[in-house]
Design an enzyme around this catalytic site. Structure first.
Site, PDB file in Angstrom:
ATOM      1  N   GLY A  68     -17.579  33.897  29.526  1.00  0.00           N
ATOM      2  CA  GLY A  68     -16.566  34.346  30.942  1.00  0.00           C
ATOM      3  C   GLY A  68     -15.519  32.872  30.853  1.00  0.00           C
ATOM      4  O   GLY A  68     -15.474  32.105  29.805  1.00  0.00           O
ATOM      5  N   CYS A  69     -15.184  32.735  31.912  1.00  0.00           N
ATOM      6  CA  CYS A  69     -13.983  31.685  32.264  1.00  0.00           C
ATOM      7  C   CYS A  69     -14.238  30.187  31.930  1.00  0.00           C
ATOM      8  O   CYS A  69     -13.435  29.441  31.680  1.00  0.00           O
ATOM      9  CB  CYS A  69     -13.450  31.698  33.531  1.00  0.00           C
ATOM     10  SG  CYS A  69     -12.509  33.537  33.635  1.00  0.00           S
ATOM     11  N   PHE A  70     -15.653  29.855  31.989  1.00  0.00           N
ATOM     12  CA  PHE A  70     -15.961  28.442  31.791  1.00  0.00           C
ATOM     13  C   PHE A  70     -16.329  28.198  30.332  1.00  0.00           C
ATOM     14  O   PHE A  70     -16.355  27.053  29.868  1.00  0.00           O
ATOM     15  CB  PHE A  70     -17.413  28.056  32.535  1.00  0.00           C
ATOM     16  CG  PHE A  70     -18.566  28.802  31.846  1.00  0.00           C
ATOM     17  CD1 PHE A  70     -19.046  28.506  30.996  1.00  0.00           C
ATOM     18  CD2 PHE A  70     -18.896  29.967  32.546  1.00  0.00           C
ATOM     19  CE1 PHE A  70     -20.279  29.141  30.502  1.00  0.00           C
ATOM     20  CE2 PHE A  70     -20.205  30.514  32.218  1.00  0.00           C
ATOM     21  CZ  PHE A  70     -20.880  30.221  31.046  1.00  0.00           C
ATOM     22  N   ALA A  71     -16.062  29.118  29.433  1.00  0.00           N
ATOM     23  CA  ALA A  71     -16.543  29.009  28.094  1.00  0.00           C
ATOM     24  C   ALA A  71     -15.650  28.365  27.295  1.00  0.00           C
ATOM     25  O   ALA A  71     -16.186  27.627  26.000  1.00  0.00           O
ATOM     26  CB  ALA A  71     -16.830  30.134  27.364  1.00  0.00           C
TER      27      ALA A  71
ATOM     28  N   PHE B  82     -14.513  26.705  34.868  1.00  0.00           N
ATOM     29  CA  PHE B  82     -15.283  27.360  35.892  1.00  0.00           C
ATOM     30  C   PHE B  82     -15.493  28.793  35.526  1.00  0.00           C
ATOM     31  O   PHE B  82     -14.560  29.295  35.011  1.00  0.00           O
ATOM     32  CB  PHE B  82     -14.436  27.284  37.041  1.00  0.00           C
ATOM     33  CG  PHE B  82     -13.508  25.894  37.604  1.00  0.00           C
ATOM     34  CD1 PHE B  82     -14.391  24.994  37.861  1.00  0.00           C
ATOM     35  CD2 PHE B  82     -12.229  26.068  37.632  1.00  0.00           C
ATOM     36  CE1 PHE B  82     -14.039  23.682  38.210  1.00  0.00           C
ATOM     37  CE2 PHE B  82     -11.831  24.674  37.774  1.00  0.00           C
ATOM     38  CZ  PHE B  82     -12.490  23.510  38.229  1.00  0.00           C
TER      39      PHE B  82
END
Length: 391
Positions: A163-166, A373
């Site tokens: 997801g977006c934190f990666a 995040f």
């Protein structure tokens, strides 16, 4: 007789992990955010749902996104009508697309990074590949190794469904690999295509509609290594420290689930509030060793989950408007590209620093922070050190 300690010392680099090159790529198909609601409701045969369309128009208008890039064209969607419904079985069609296109888009970004780096691709020792778009075996890391013609012995790590934190995770892993393997050169790639998440609108799941208004496609690649070769490799940023944490009371705040209908996206809590409430704790932990407490003294790279997150973080920390300028610009020009976003922002910061005549790659400042995040709610915090800017 050589001791284990001597072997371990010989295996480790002396200096910090350093970003040596950045490359980015997008699909050629560009969509205008102002007209996207008309297109979206037409292609999903939902034009009769006028009230829902008005809500979606407001979402797009408030997104502060001007345009996005998408692999999915009108022709592709017409050939795959199940993807245009809200909950129609369509995973096979989606998978068939992304297992081919994700490595291809990653190759485009990686090729640019390798070109900027200026070294032979045979010198790449490690490959980290990250995508939230689809799953396959052997994975996108294997496919990219073949597409680029990397050595068969390159050490690969495949990250799916983060997801977006990666983007922050990728930097953290690349840092550990570079610093713990003397002479290592790590190619790290984030490649994202929304073909797994695109679906028609639903009156009962407006959080899904938020995703349709925000997400775009893109890829970014970096080369990371310690102890850059003088006069051969050009450092961009040093990776000083990296941390990951799960925010308190955030269970279920952001969820994604892979089903027959594709990857469904759910926003279940006040994500901007949770992030802004906890971000200063992450900053304090990261910068206490450096004795830094003035957040405006840093250059900023923050994952642009959406404008509300950026607004609340800015207000909570008392950041000057220019601190999140690069982040907001990438959101405006590309939308939310999940894991790839922070790397595109990093590229934007270093390019603008040179163009504006700043002394360092970090907008003239010495220290910076990169935040990711995403689902969990998970936060990645990376402390960056800029280097002298060179044209």
């Amino acid at each position: 007789m050589v001791t284990v300690d001597e072997v371990r010392k010989a295996q480790r680099a002396e200096g910090p992990a350093t970003i040596l090159a950045i490359g980015t790529a997008t699909p050629p198909n560009c969509v205008d955010q102002s007209t996207y609601p008309d297109y979206y409701f037409r292609i999903t045969k939902s034009e009769h749902r006028t009230e829902l369309k008005e809500k979606f128009q407001r979402m797009c208008d408030k997104s502060r996104i001007k345009k996005r890039y998408m692999y999915l064209t009108e022709e592709i969607l017409k050939e795959n009508p199940s993807m245009c419904e809200y909950m129609a079985p369509s995973l096979d069609a989606r998978q068939d697309m992304v297992v081919v296109e994700i490595p291809k888009l990653g190759k485009e970004a990686a090729t640019k990074a390798i070109k900027e780096w200026g070294q032979l691709k045979s010198k790449i020792t490690h490959l980290v590949f990250c995508t939230t778009s689809g799953v396959d075996m052997p994975g996108a890391d294997y496919q990219l190794t073949k597409l680029l013609g990397l050595r068969p012995s390159v050490k690969r790590l495949m990250m799916y469904q983060q997801g977006c934190f990666a983007g922050g995770t990728v930097l953290r892993l690349a840092k550990d690999l570079a610093e713990n393997n003397k002479g290592a050169r790590v190619l790290a790639v984030c490649s994202e295509i929304t073909a797994v998440t695109f679906r028609g609108p639903s009156d009962t799941h407006l959080d899904s509609l938020v995703g349709q208004a925000l997400f775009g496609d893109g890829a970014a690649a970096i080369i990371v290594g310690s102890d850059p070769l003088p006069d051969i490799e050009r450092p961009l940023f040093e990776l000083v420290s990296a941390a990951q944490t799960i925010l308190p009371d955030s269970d279920g705040a952001i969820d994604g689930h892979l089903h027959e209908v594709g990857l469904t996206f759910h926003l279940l809590k006040d994500v901007p509030g949770l992030i802004s409430k906890n971000i200063e704790k992450s900053l304090n932990e990261a910068f206490k060793p450096l004795d830094i407490t003035d957040w405006n003294s840093l250059f900023w790279i923050a994952h642009p989950g959406g404008p509300a997150i950026l607004d609340q973080v800015e207000a909570k920390l008392g950041l000057k408007p220019e601190k999140l300028e690069a982040t907001r610009n990438i959101l405006s020009e590309y939308g939310n590209m999940s894991s790839a976003c922070v790397l595109l922002i990093l590229d934007e910061v270093r390019r603008k620093s040179v163009a504006n005549g700043h002394k360092t790659t970090g907008e003239g400042l010495e220290w910076g922070v990169l935040f990711g995040f995403g689902p969990g709610l998970t936060v990645e915090t990376v402390v960056l050190h800029s280097v002298a800017a060179s044209t």
